[in-house]
Write a protein that holds these residues in place. Structure first.
Motif, PDB file in Angstrom:
ATOM      1  N   PHE A  93      45.539  40.803  24.897  1.00 56.50           N
ATOM      2  CA  PHE A  93      46.719  41.652  25.026  1.00 56.50           C
ATOM      3  C   PHE A  93      47.091  42.221  23.665  1.00 56.50           C
ATOM      4  N   TYR A  94      47.593  43.399  23.699  1.00 57.78           N
ATOM      5  CA  TYR A  94      48.115  44.041  22.504  1.00 57.78           C
ATOM      6  C   TYR A  94      49.620  44.169  22.685  1.00 57.78           C
ATOM      7  N   HIS A  95      50.369  43.808  21.656  1.00 58.48           N
ATOM      8  CA  HIS A  95      51.821  43.845  21.759  1.00 58.48           C
ATOM      9  C   HIS A  95      52.410  44.668  20.631  1.00 58.48           C
ATOM     10  N   SER A  96      53.184  45.638  21.011  1.00 55.58           N
ATOM     11  CA  SER A  96      53.825  46.508  20.033  1.00 55.58           C
ATOM     12  C   SER A  96      55.328  46.423  20.249  1.00 55.58           C
ATOM     13  N   ARG A 148      44.080  44.489  29.854  1.00 59.54           N
ATOM     14  CA  ARG A 148      43.165  45.009  30.854  1.00 59.54           C
ATOM     15  C   ARG A 148      43.628  44.668  32.268  1.00 59.54           C
ATOM     16  N   ALA A 149      43.542  45.650  33.154  1.00 58.20           N
ATOM     17  CA  ALA A 149      44.045  45.480  34.516  1.00 58.20           C
ATOM     18  C   ALA A 149      43.186  44.520  35.321  1.00 58.20           C
ATOM     19  N   ASP A 150      41.889  44.542  35.094  1.00 57.74           N
ATOM     20  CA  ASP A 150      41.006  43.817  36.000  1.00 57.74           C
ATOM     21  C   ASP A 150      40.972  42.317  35.746  1.00 57.74           C
ATOM     22  N   ARG A 151      41.708  41.868  34.731  1.00 55.65           N
ATOM     23  CA  ARG A 151      41.721  40.430  34.480  1.00 55.65           C
ATOM     24  C   ARG A 151      42.952  39.761  35.071  1.00 55.65           C
ATOM     25  N   LEU A 152      43.792  40.538  35.715  1.00 59.02           N
ATOM     26  CA  LEU A 152      45.081  39.990  36.146  1.00 59.02           C
ATOM     27  C   LEU A 152      45.559  40.721  37.381  1.00 59.02           C
TER      28      LEU A 152
END
Lengths: 253, 253
Positions: A148-151, A235-239
């Motif tokens: 995950f990237y968090h800004s 990424r959508a496909d991991r969750l």
DNA sequence: TAGTGGTCTAGACCACTTA
DNA sequence: AAGTGGTCTAGACCACTAG
């Protein structure tokens, strides 16, 4: 019951309190199809005498089933079994948490500095465009792999204690459980389906345009002033988010 | 209260029941920062005498705040104010409903026929690959404009009443409120972030690869047998899910 | 009018925590 | 031992719905 069907009696020595036993018993009868969608449940008075408990206990059991969206009460008419409904489903971030609460996942701070607020950040944080704000970028790593990237942008105000707390937050758990939120009154969360921007893709080692989740968060202090605004991107496909409507467990009791 | 701060008394003539007034009063005090995250609330006995209500009434008010995730009770210690937490947020499909419950939106059946089950459908519906299943494709239209594509497979069994009910469902409202679900015990819903397949994109007049929501649903009958499996697909940028943690409304009361 | 759920009372006993 | 929340009792009165 009025129909003469056997009811499981309440076990007063059980660790499970009577209201829970009663709720489970009714839930099981619905689950076995003994009460069908649209059917009326026995009245509260009937349940009282059938199970040998007081009205408040029955009400608590019924209230639990109402919360579960399994029955609906209609004042003056009765309590009725509901069909499972798509409409009332709720998804909770526990799924995301299971994903992220993994102790192997750590938050790595990529950047933490004072910047000029862009148009969007200024708007969200209720400051003027170009005003100083604090920018924090994090990468959430599972081992070597970024997940995950968090800004995040924080209002720049030396009188507010949030900044230090936020910077100390490298443990992801704290980020989610509000350890830095003692000065915060409420937050608005928005879940988007989206795709990676160029920058996000680069940070995560993915291709731009790959489907992604975005969890946006905006927190306010006790004066209703915005304090922080940010987003998690992954990424959508991991969750995915899963929930159940109706009576999930196989019939029992 | 023990600190001598004024408390709004309970108005017994109000349309709002005492437990709700009490919950609102405590919520407002937290919202104004009079109780901060981590602080202990007055004990139930104190609240009883302070507001002149019985223990059950206090408990109901506190239970409401617990449900809202605003406070947490600790047996033997007390009731404590929580900081707003990302972790416990829940999103509900009401957002999607507001989007779709629009009476101008109608469900148009593109196709309804008997087909051989593919691998995925067979797996989900617990039939053998190649067995007959019923396939229904719908387009959800807002005026001329398609907004959602719905693909659904039903177990082919003349003894089951679901099929007729499903085919009659052109009103979208029914599809969501479970009108056809009187024979269904429970359903599992999964929310994905994804992108349009070629076929979906064609049906909706979009480009393949455009970010999309997918709401997958799998319903079971009272024998725990799968009955229907399907998915709603729609453009991601027209819909997001929003929720609030902590105390949403400006302080009052 | 009879039956239903909605709310409340004024206690009681218990389990848990802290000192 | 004292204080806390967790549960329960055995009623009561009210508002709403239906015949």
């Amino acid at each position: 019951m009025t129909d003469g069907t056997k009811t499981t009696p309440i076990d007063r020595r059980s660790f499970e309190p009577p209201y829970a036993q009663l709720a489970r018993s009714i839930r099981a009868r619905i689950g076995r199809g003994e009460y069908r969608p649209g059917d009326r449940l026995p009245s509260e008075a009937e349940l009282c005498s059938a199970f040998g408990v007081s009205p408040m206990t029955v009400r608590r059991a019924v209230a639990e089933l109402v919360r579960e969206d399994v029955v609906v009460t209609e004042h003056g008419r009765g309590t009725f079994v509901k069909a499972p409904q798509i409409a009332t489903a709720t998804f909770d971030l526990a799924d995301l948490m299971r994903h992220l609460a993994n102790p192997e996942i750590v938050a790595h701070i990529l950047e933490a500095r004072i910047v000029s607020a862009g148009r969007r950040a200024a708007d969200k944080l209720a400051v003027k465009e170009g005003d100083h704000v604090i920018s924090i970028k994090r990468l959430l790593l599972h081992g070597e792999e970024p997940v995950f990237y968090h800004s995040e942008y924080l209002v720049f105000d030396p009188t507010r204690p949030l900044v230090e707390a936020e910077l100390a937050t490298t443990a992801l758990q704290d980020l989610f459980s509000g350890a830095s939120g003692a000065g915060l009154k409420y937050g608005r969360l928005t879940l988007h389906a989206s795709s990676f921007t160029e920058k996000e893709a680069a940070q995560l080692g993915e291709a731009p345009g790959t489907p992604a989740w975005v969890l946006e968060h905006l927190f306010f202090d006790f004066d209703d002033r915005p304090e922080s605004w940010g987003r998690f991107v992954g990424r959508a496909d991991r969750l995915s988010f899963t929930t159940t409507v109706g009576i999930a467990e196989p019939a029992g009791g």
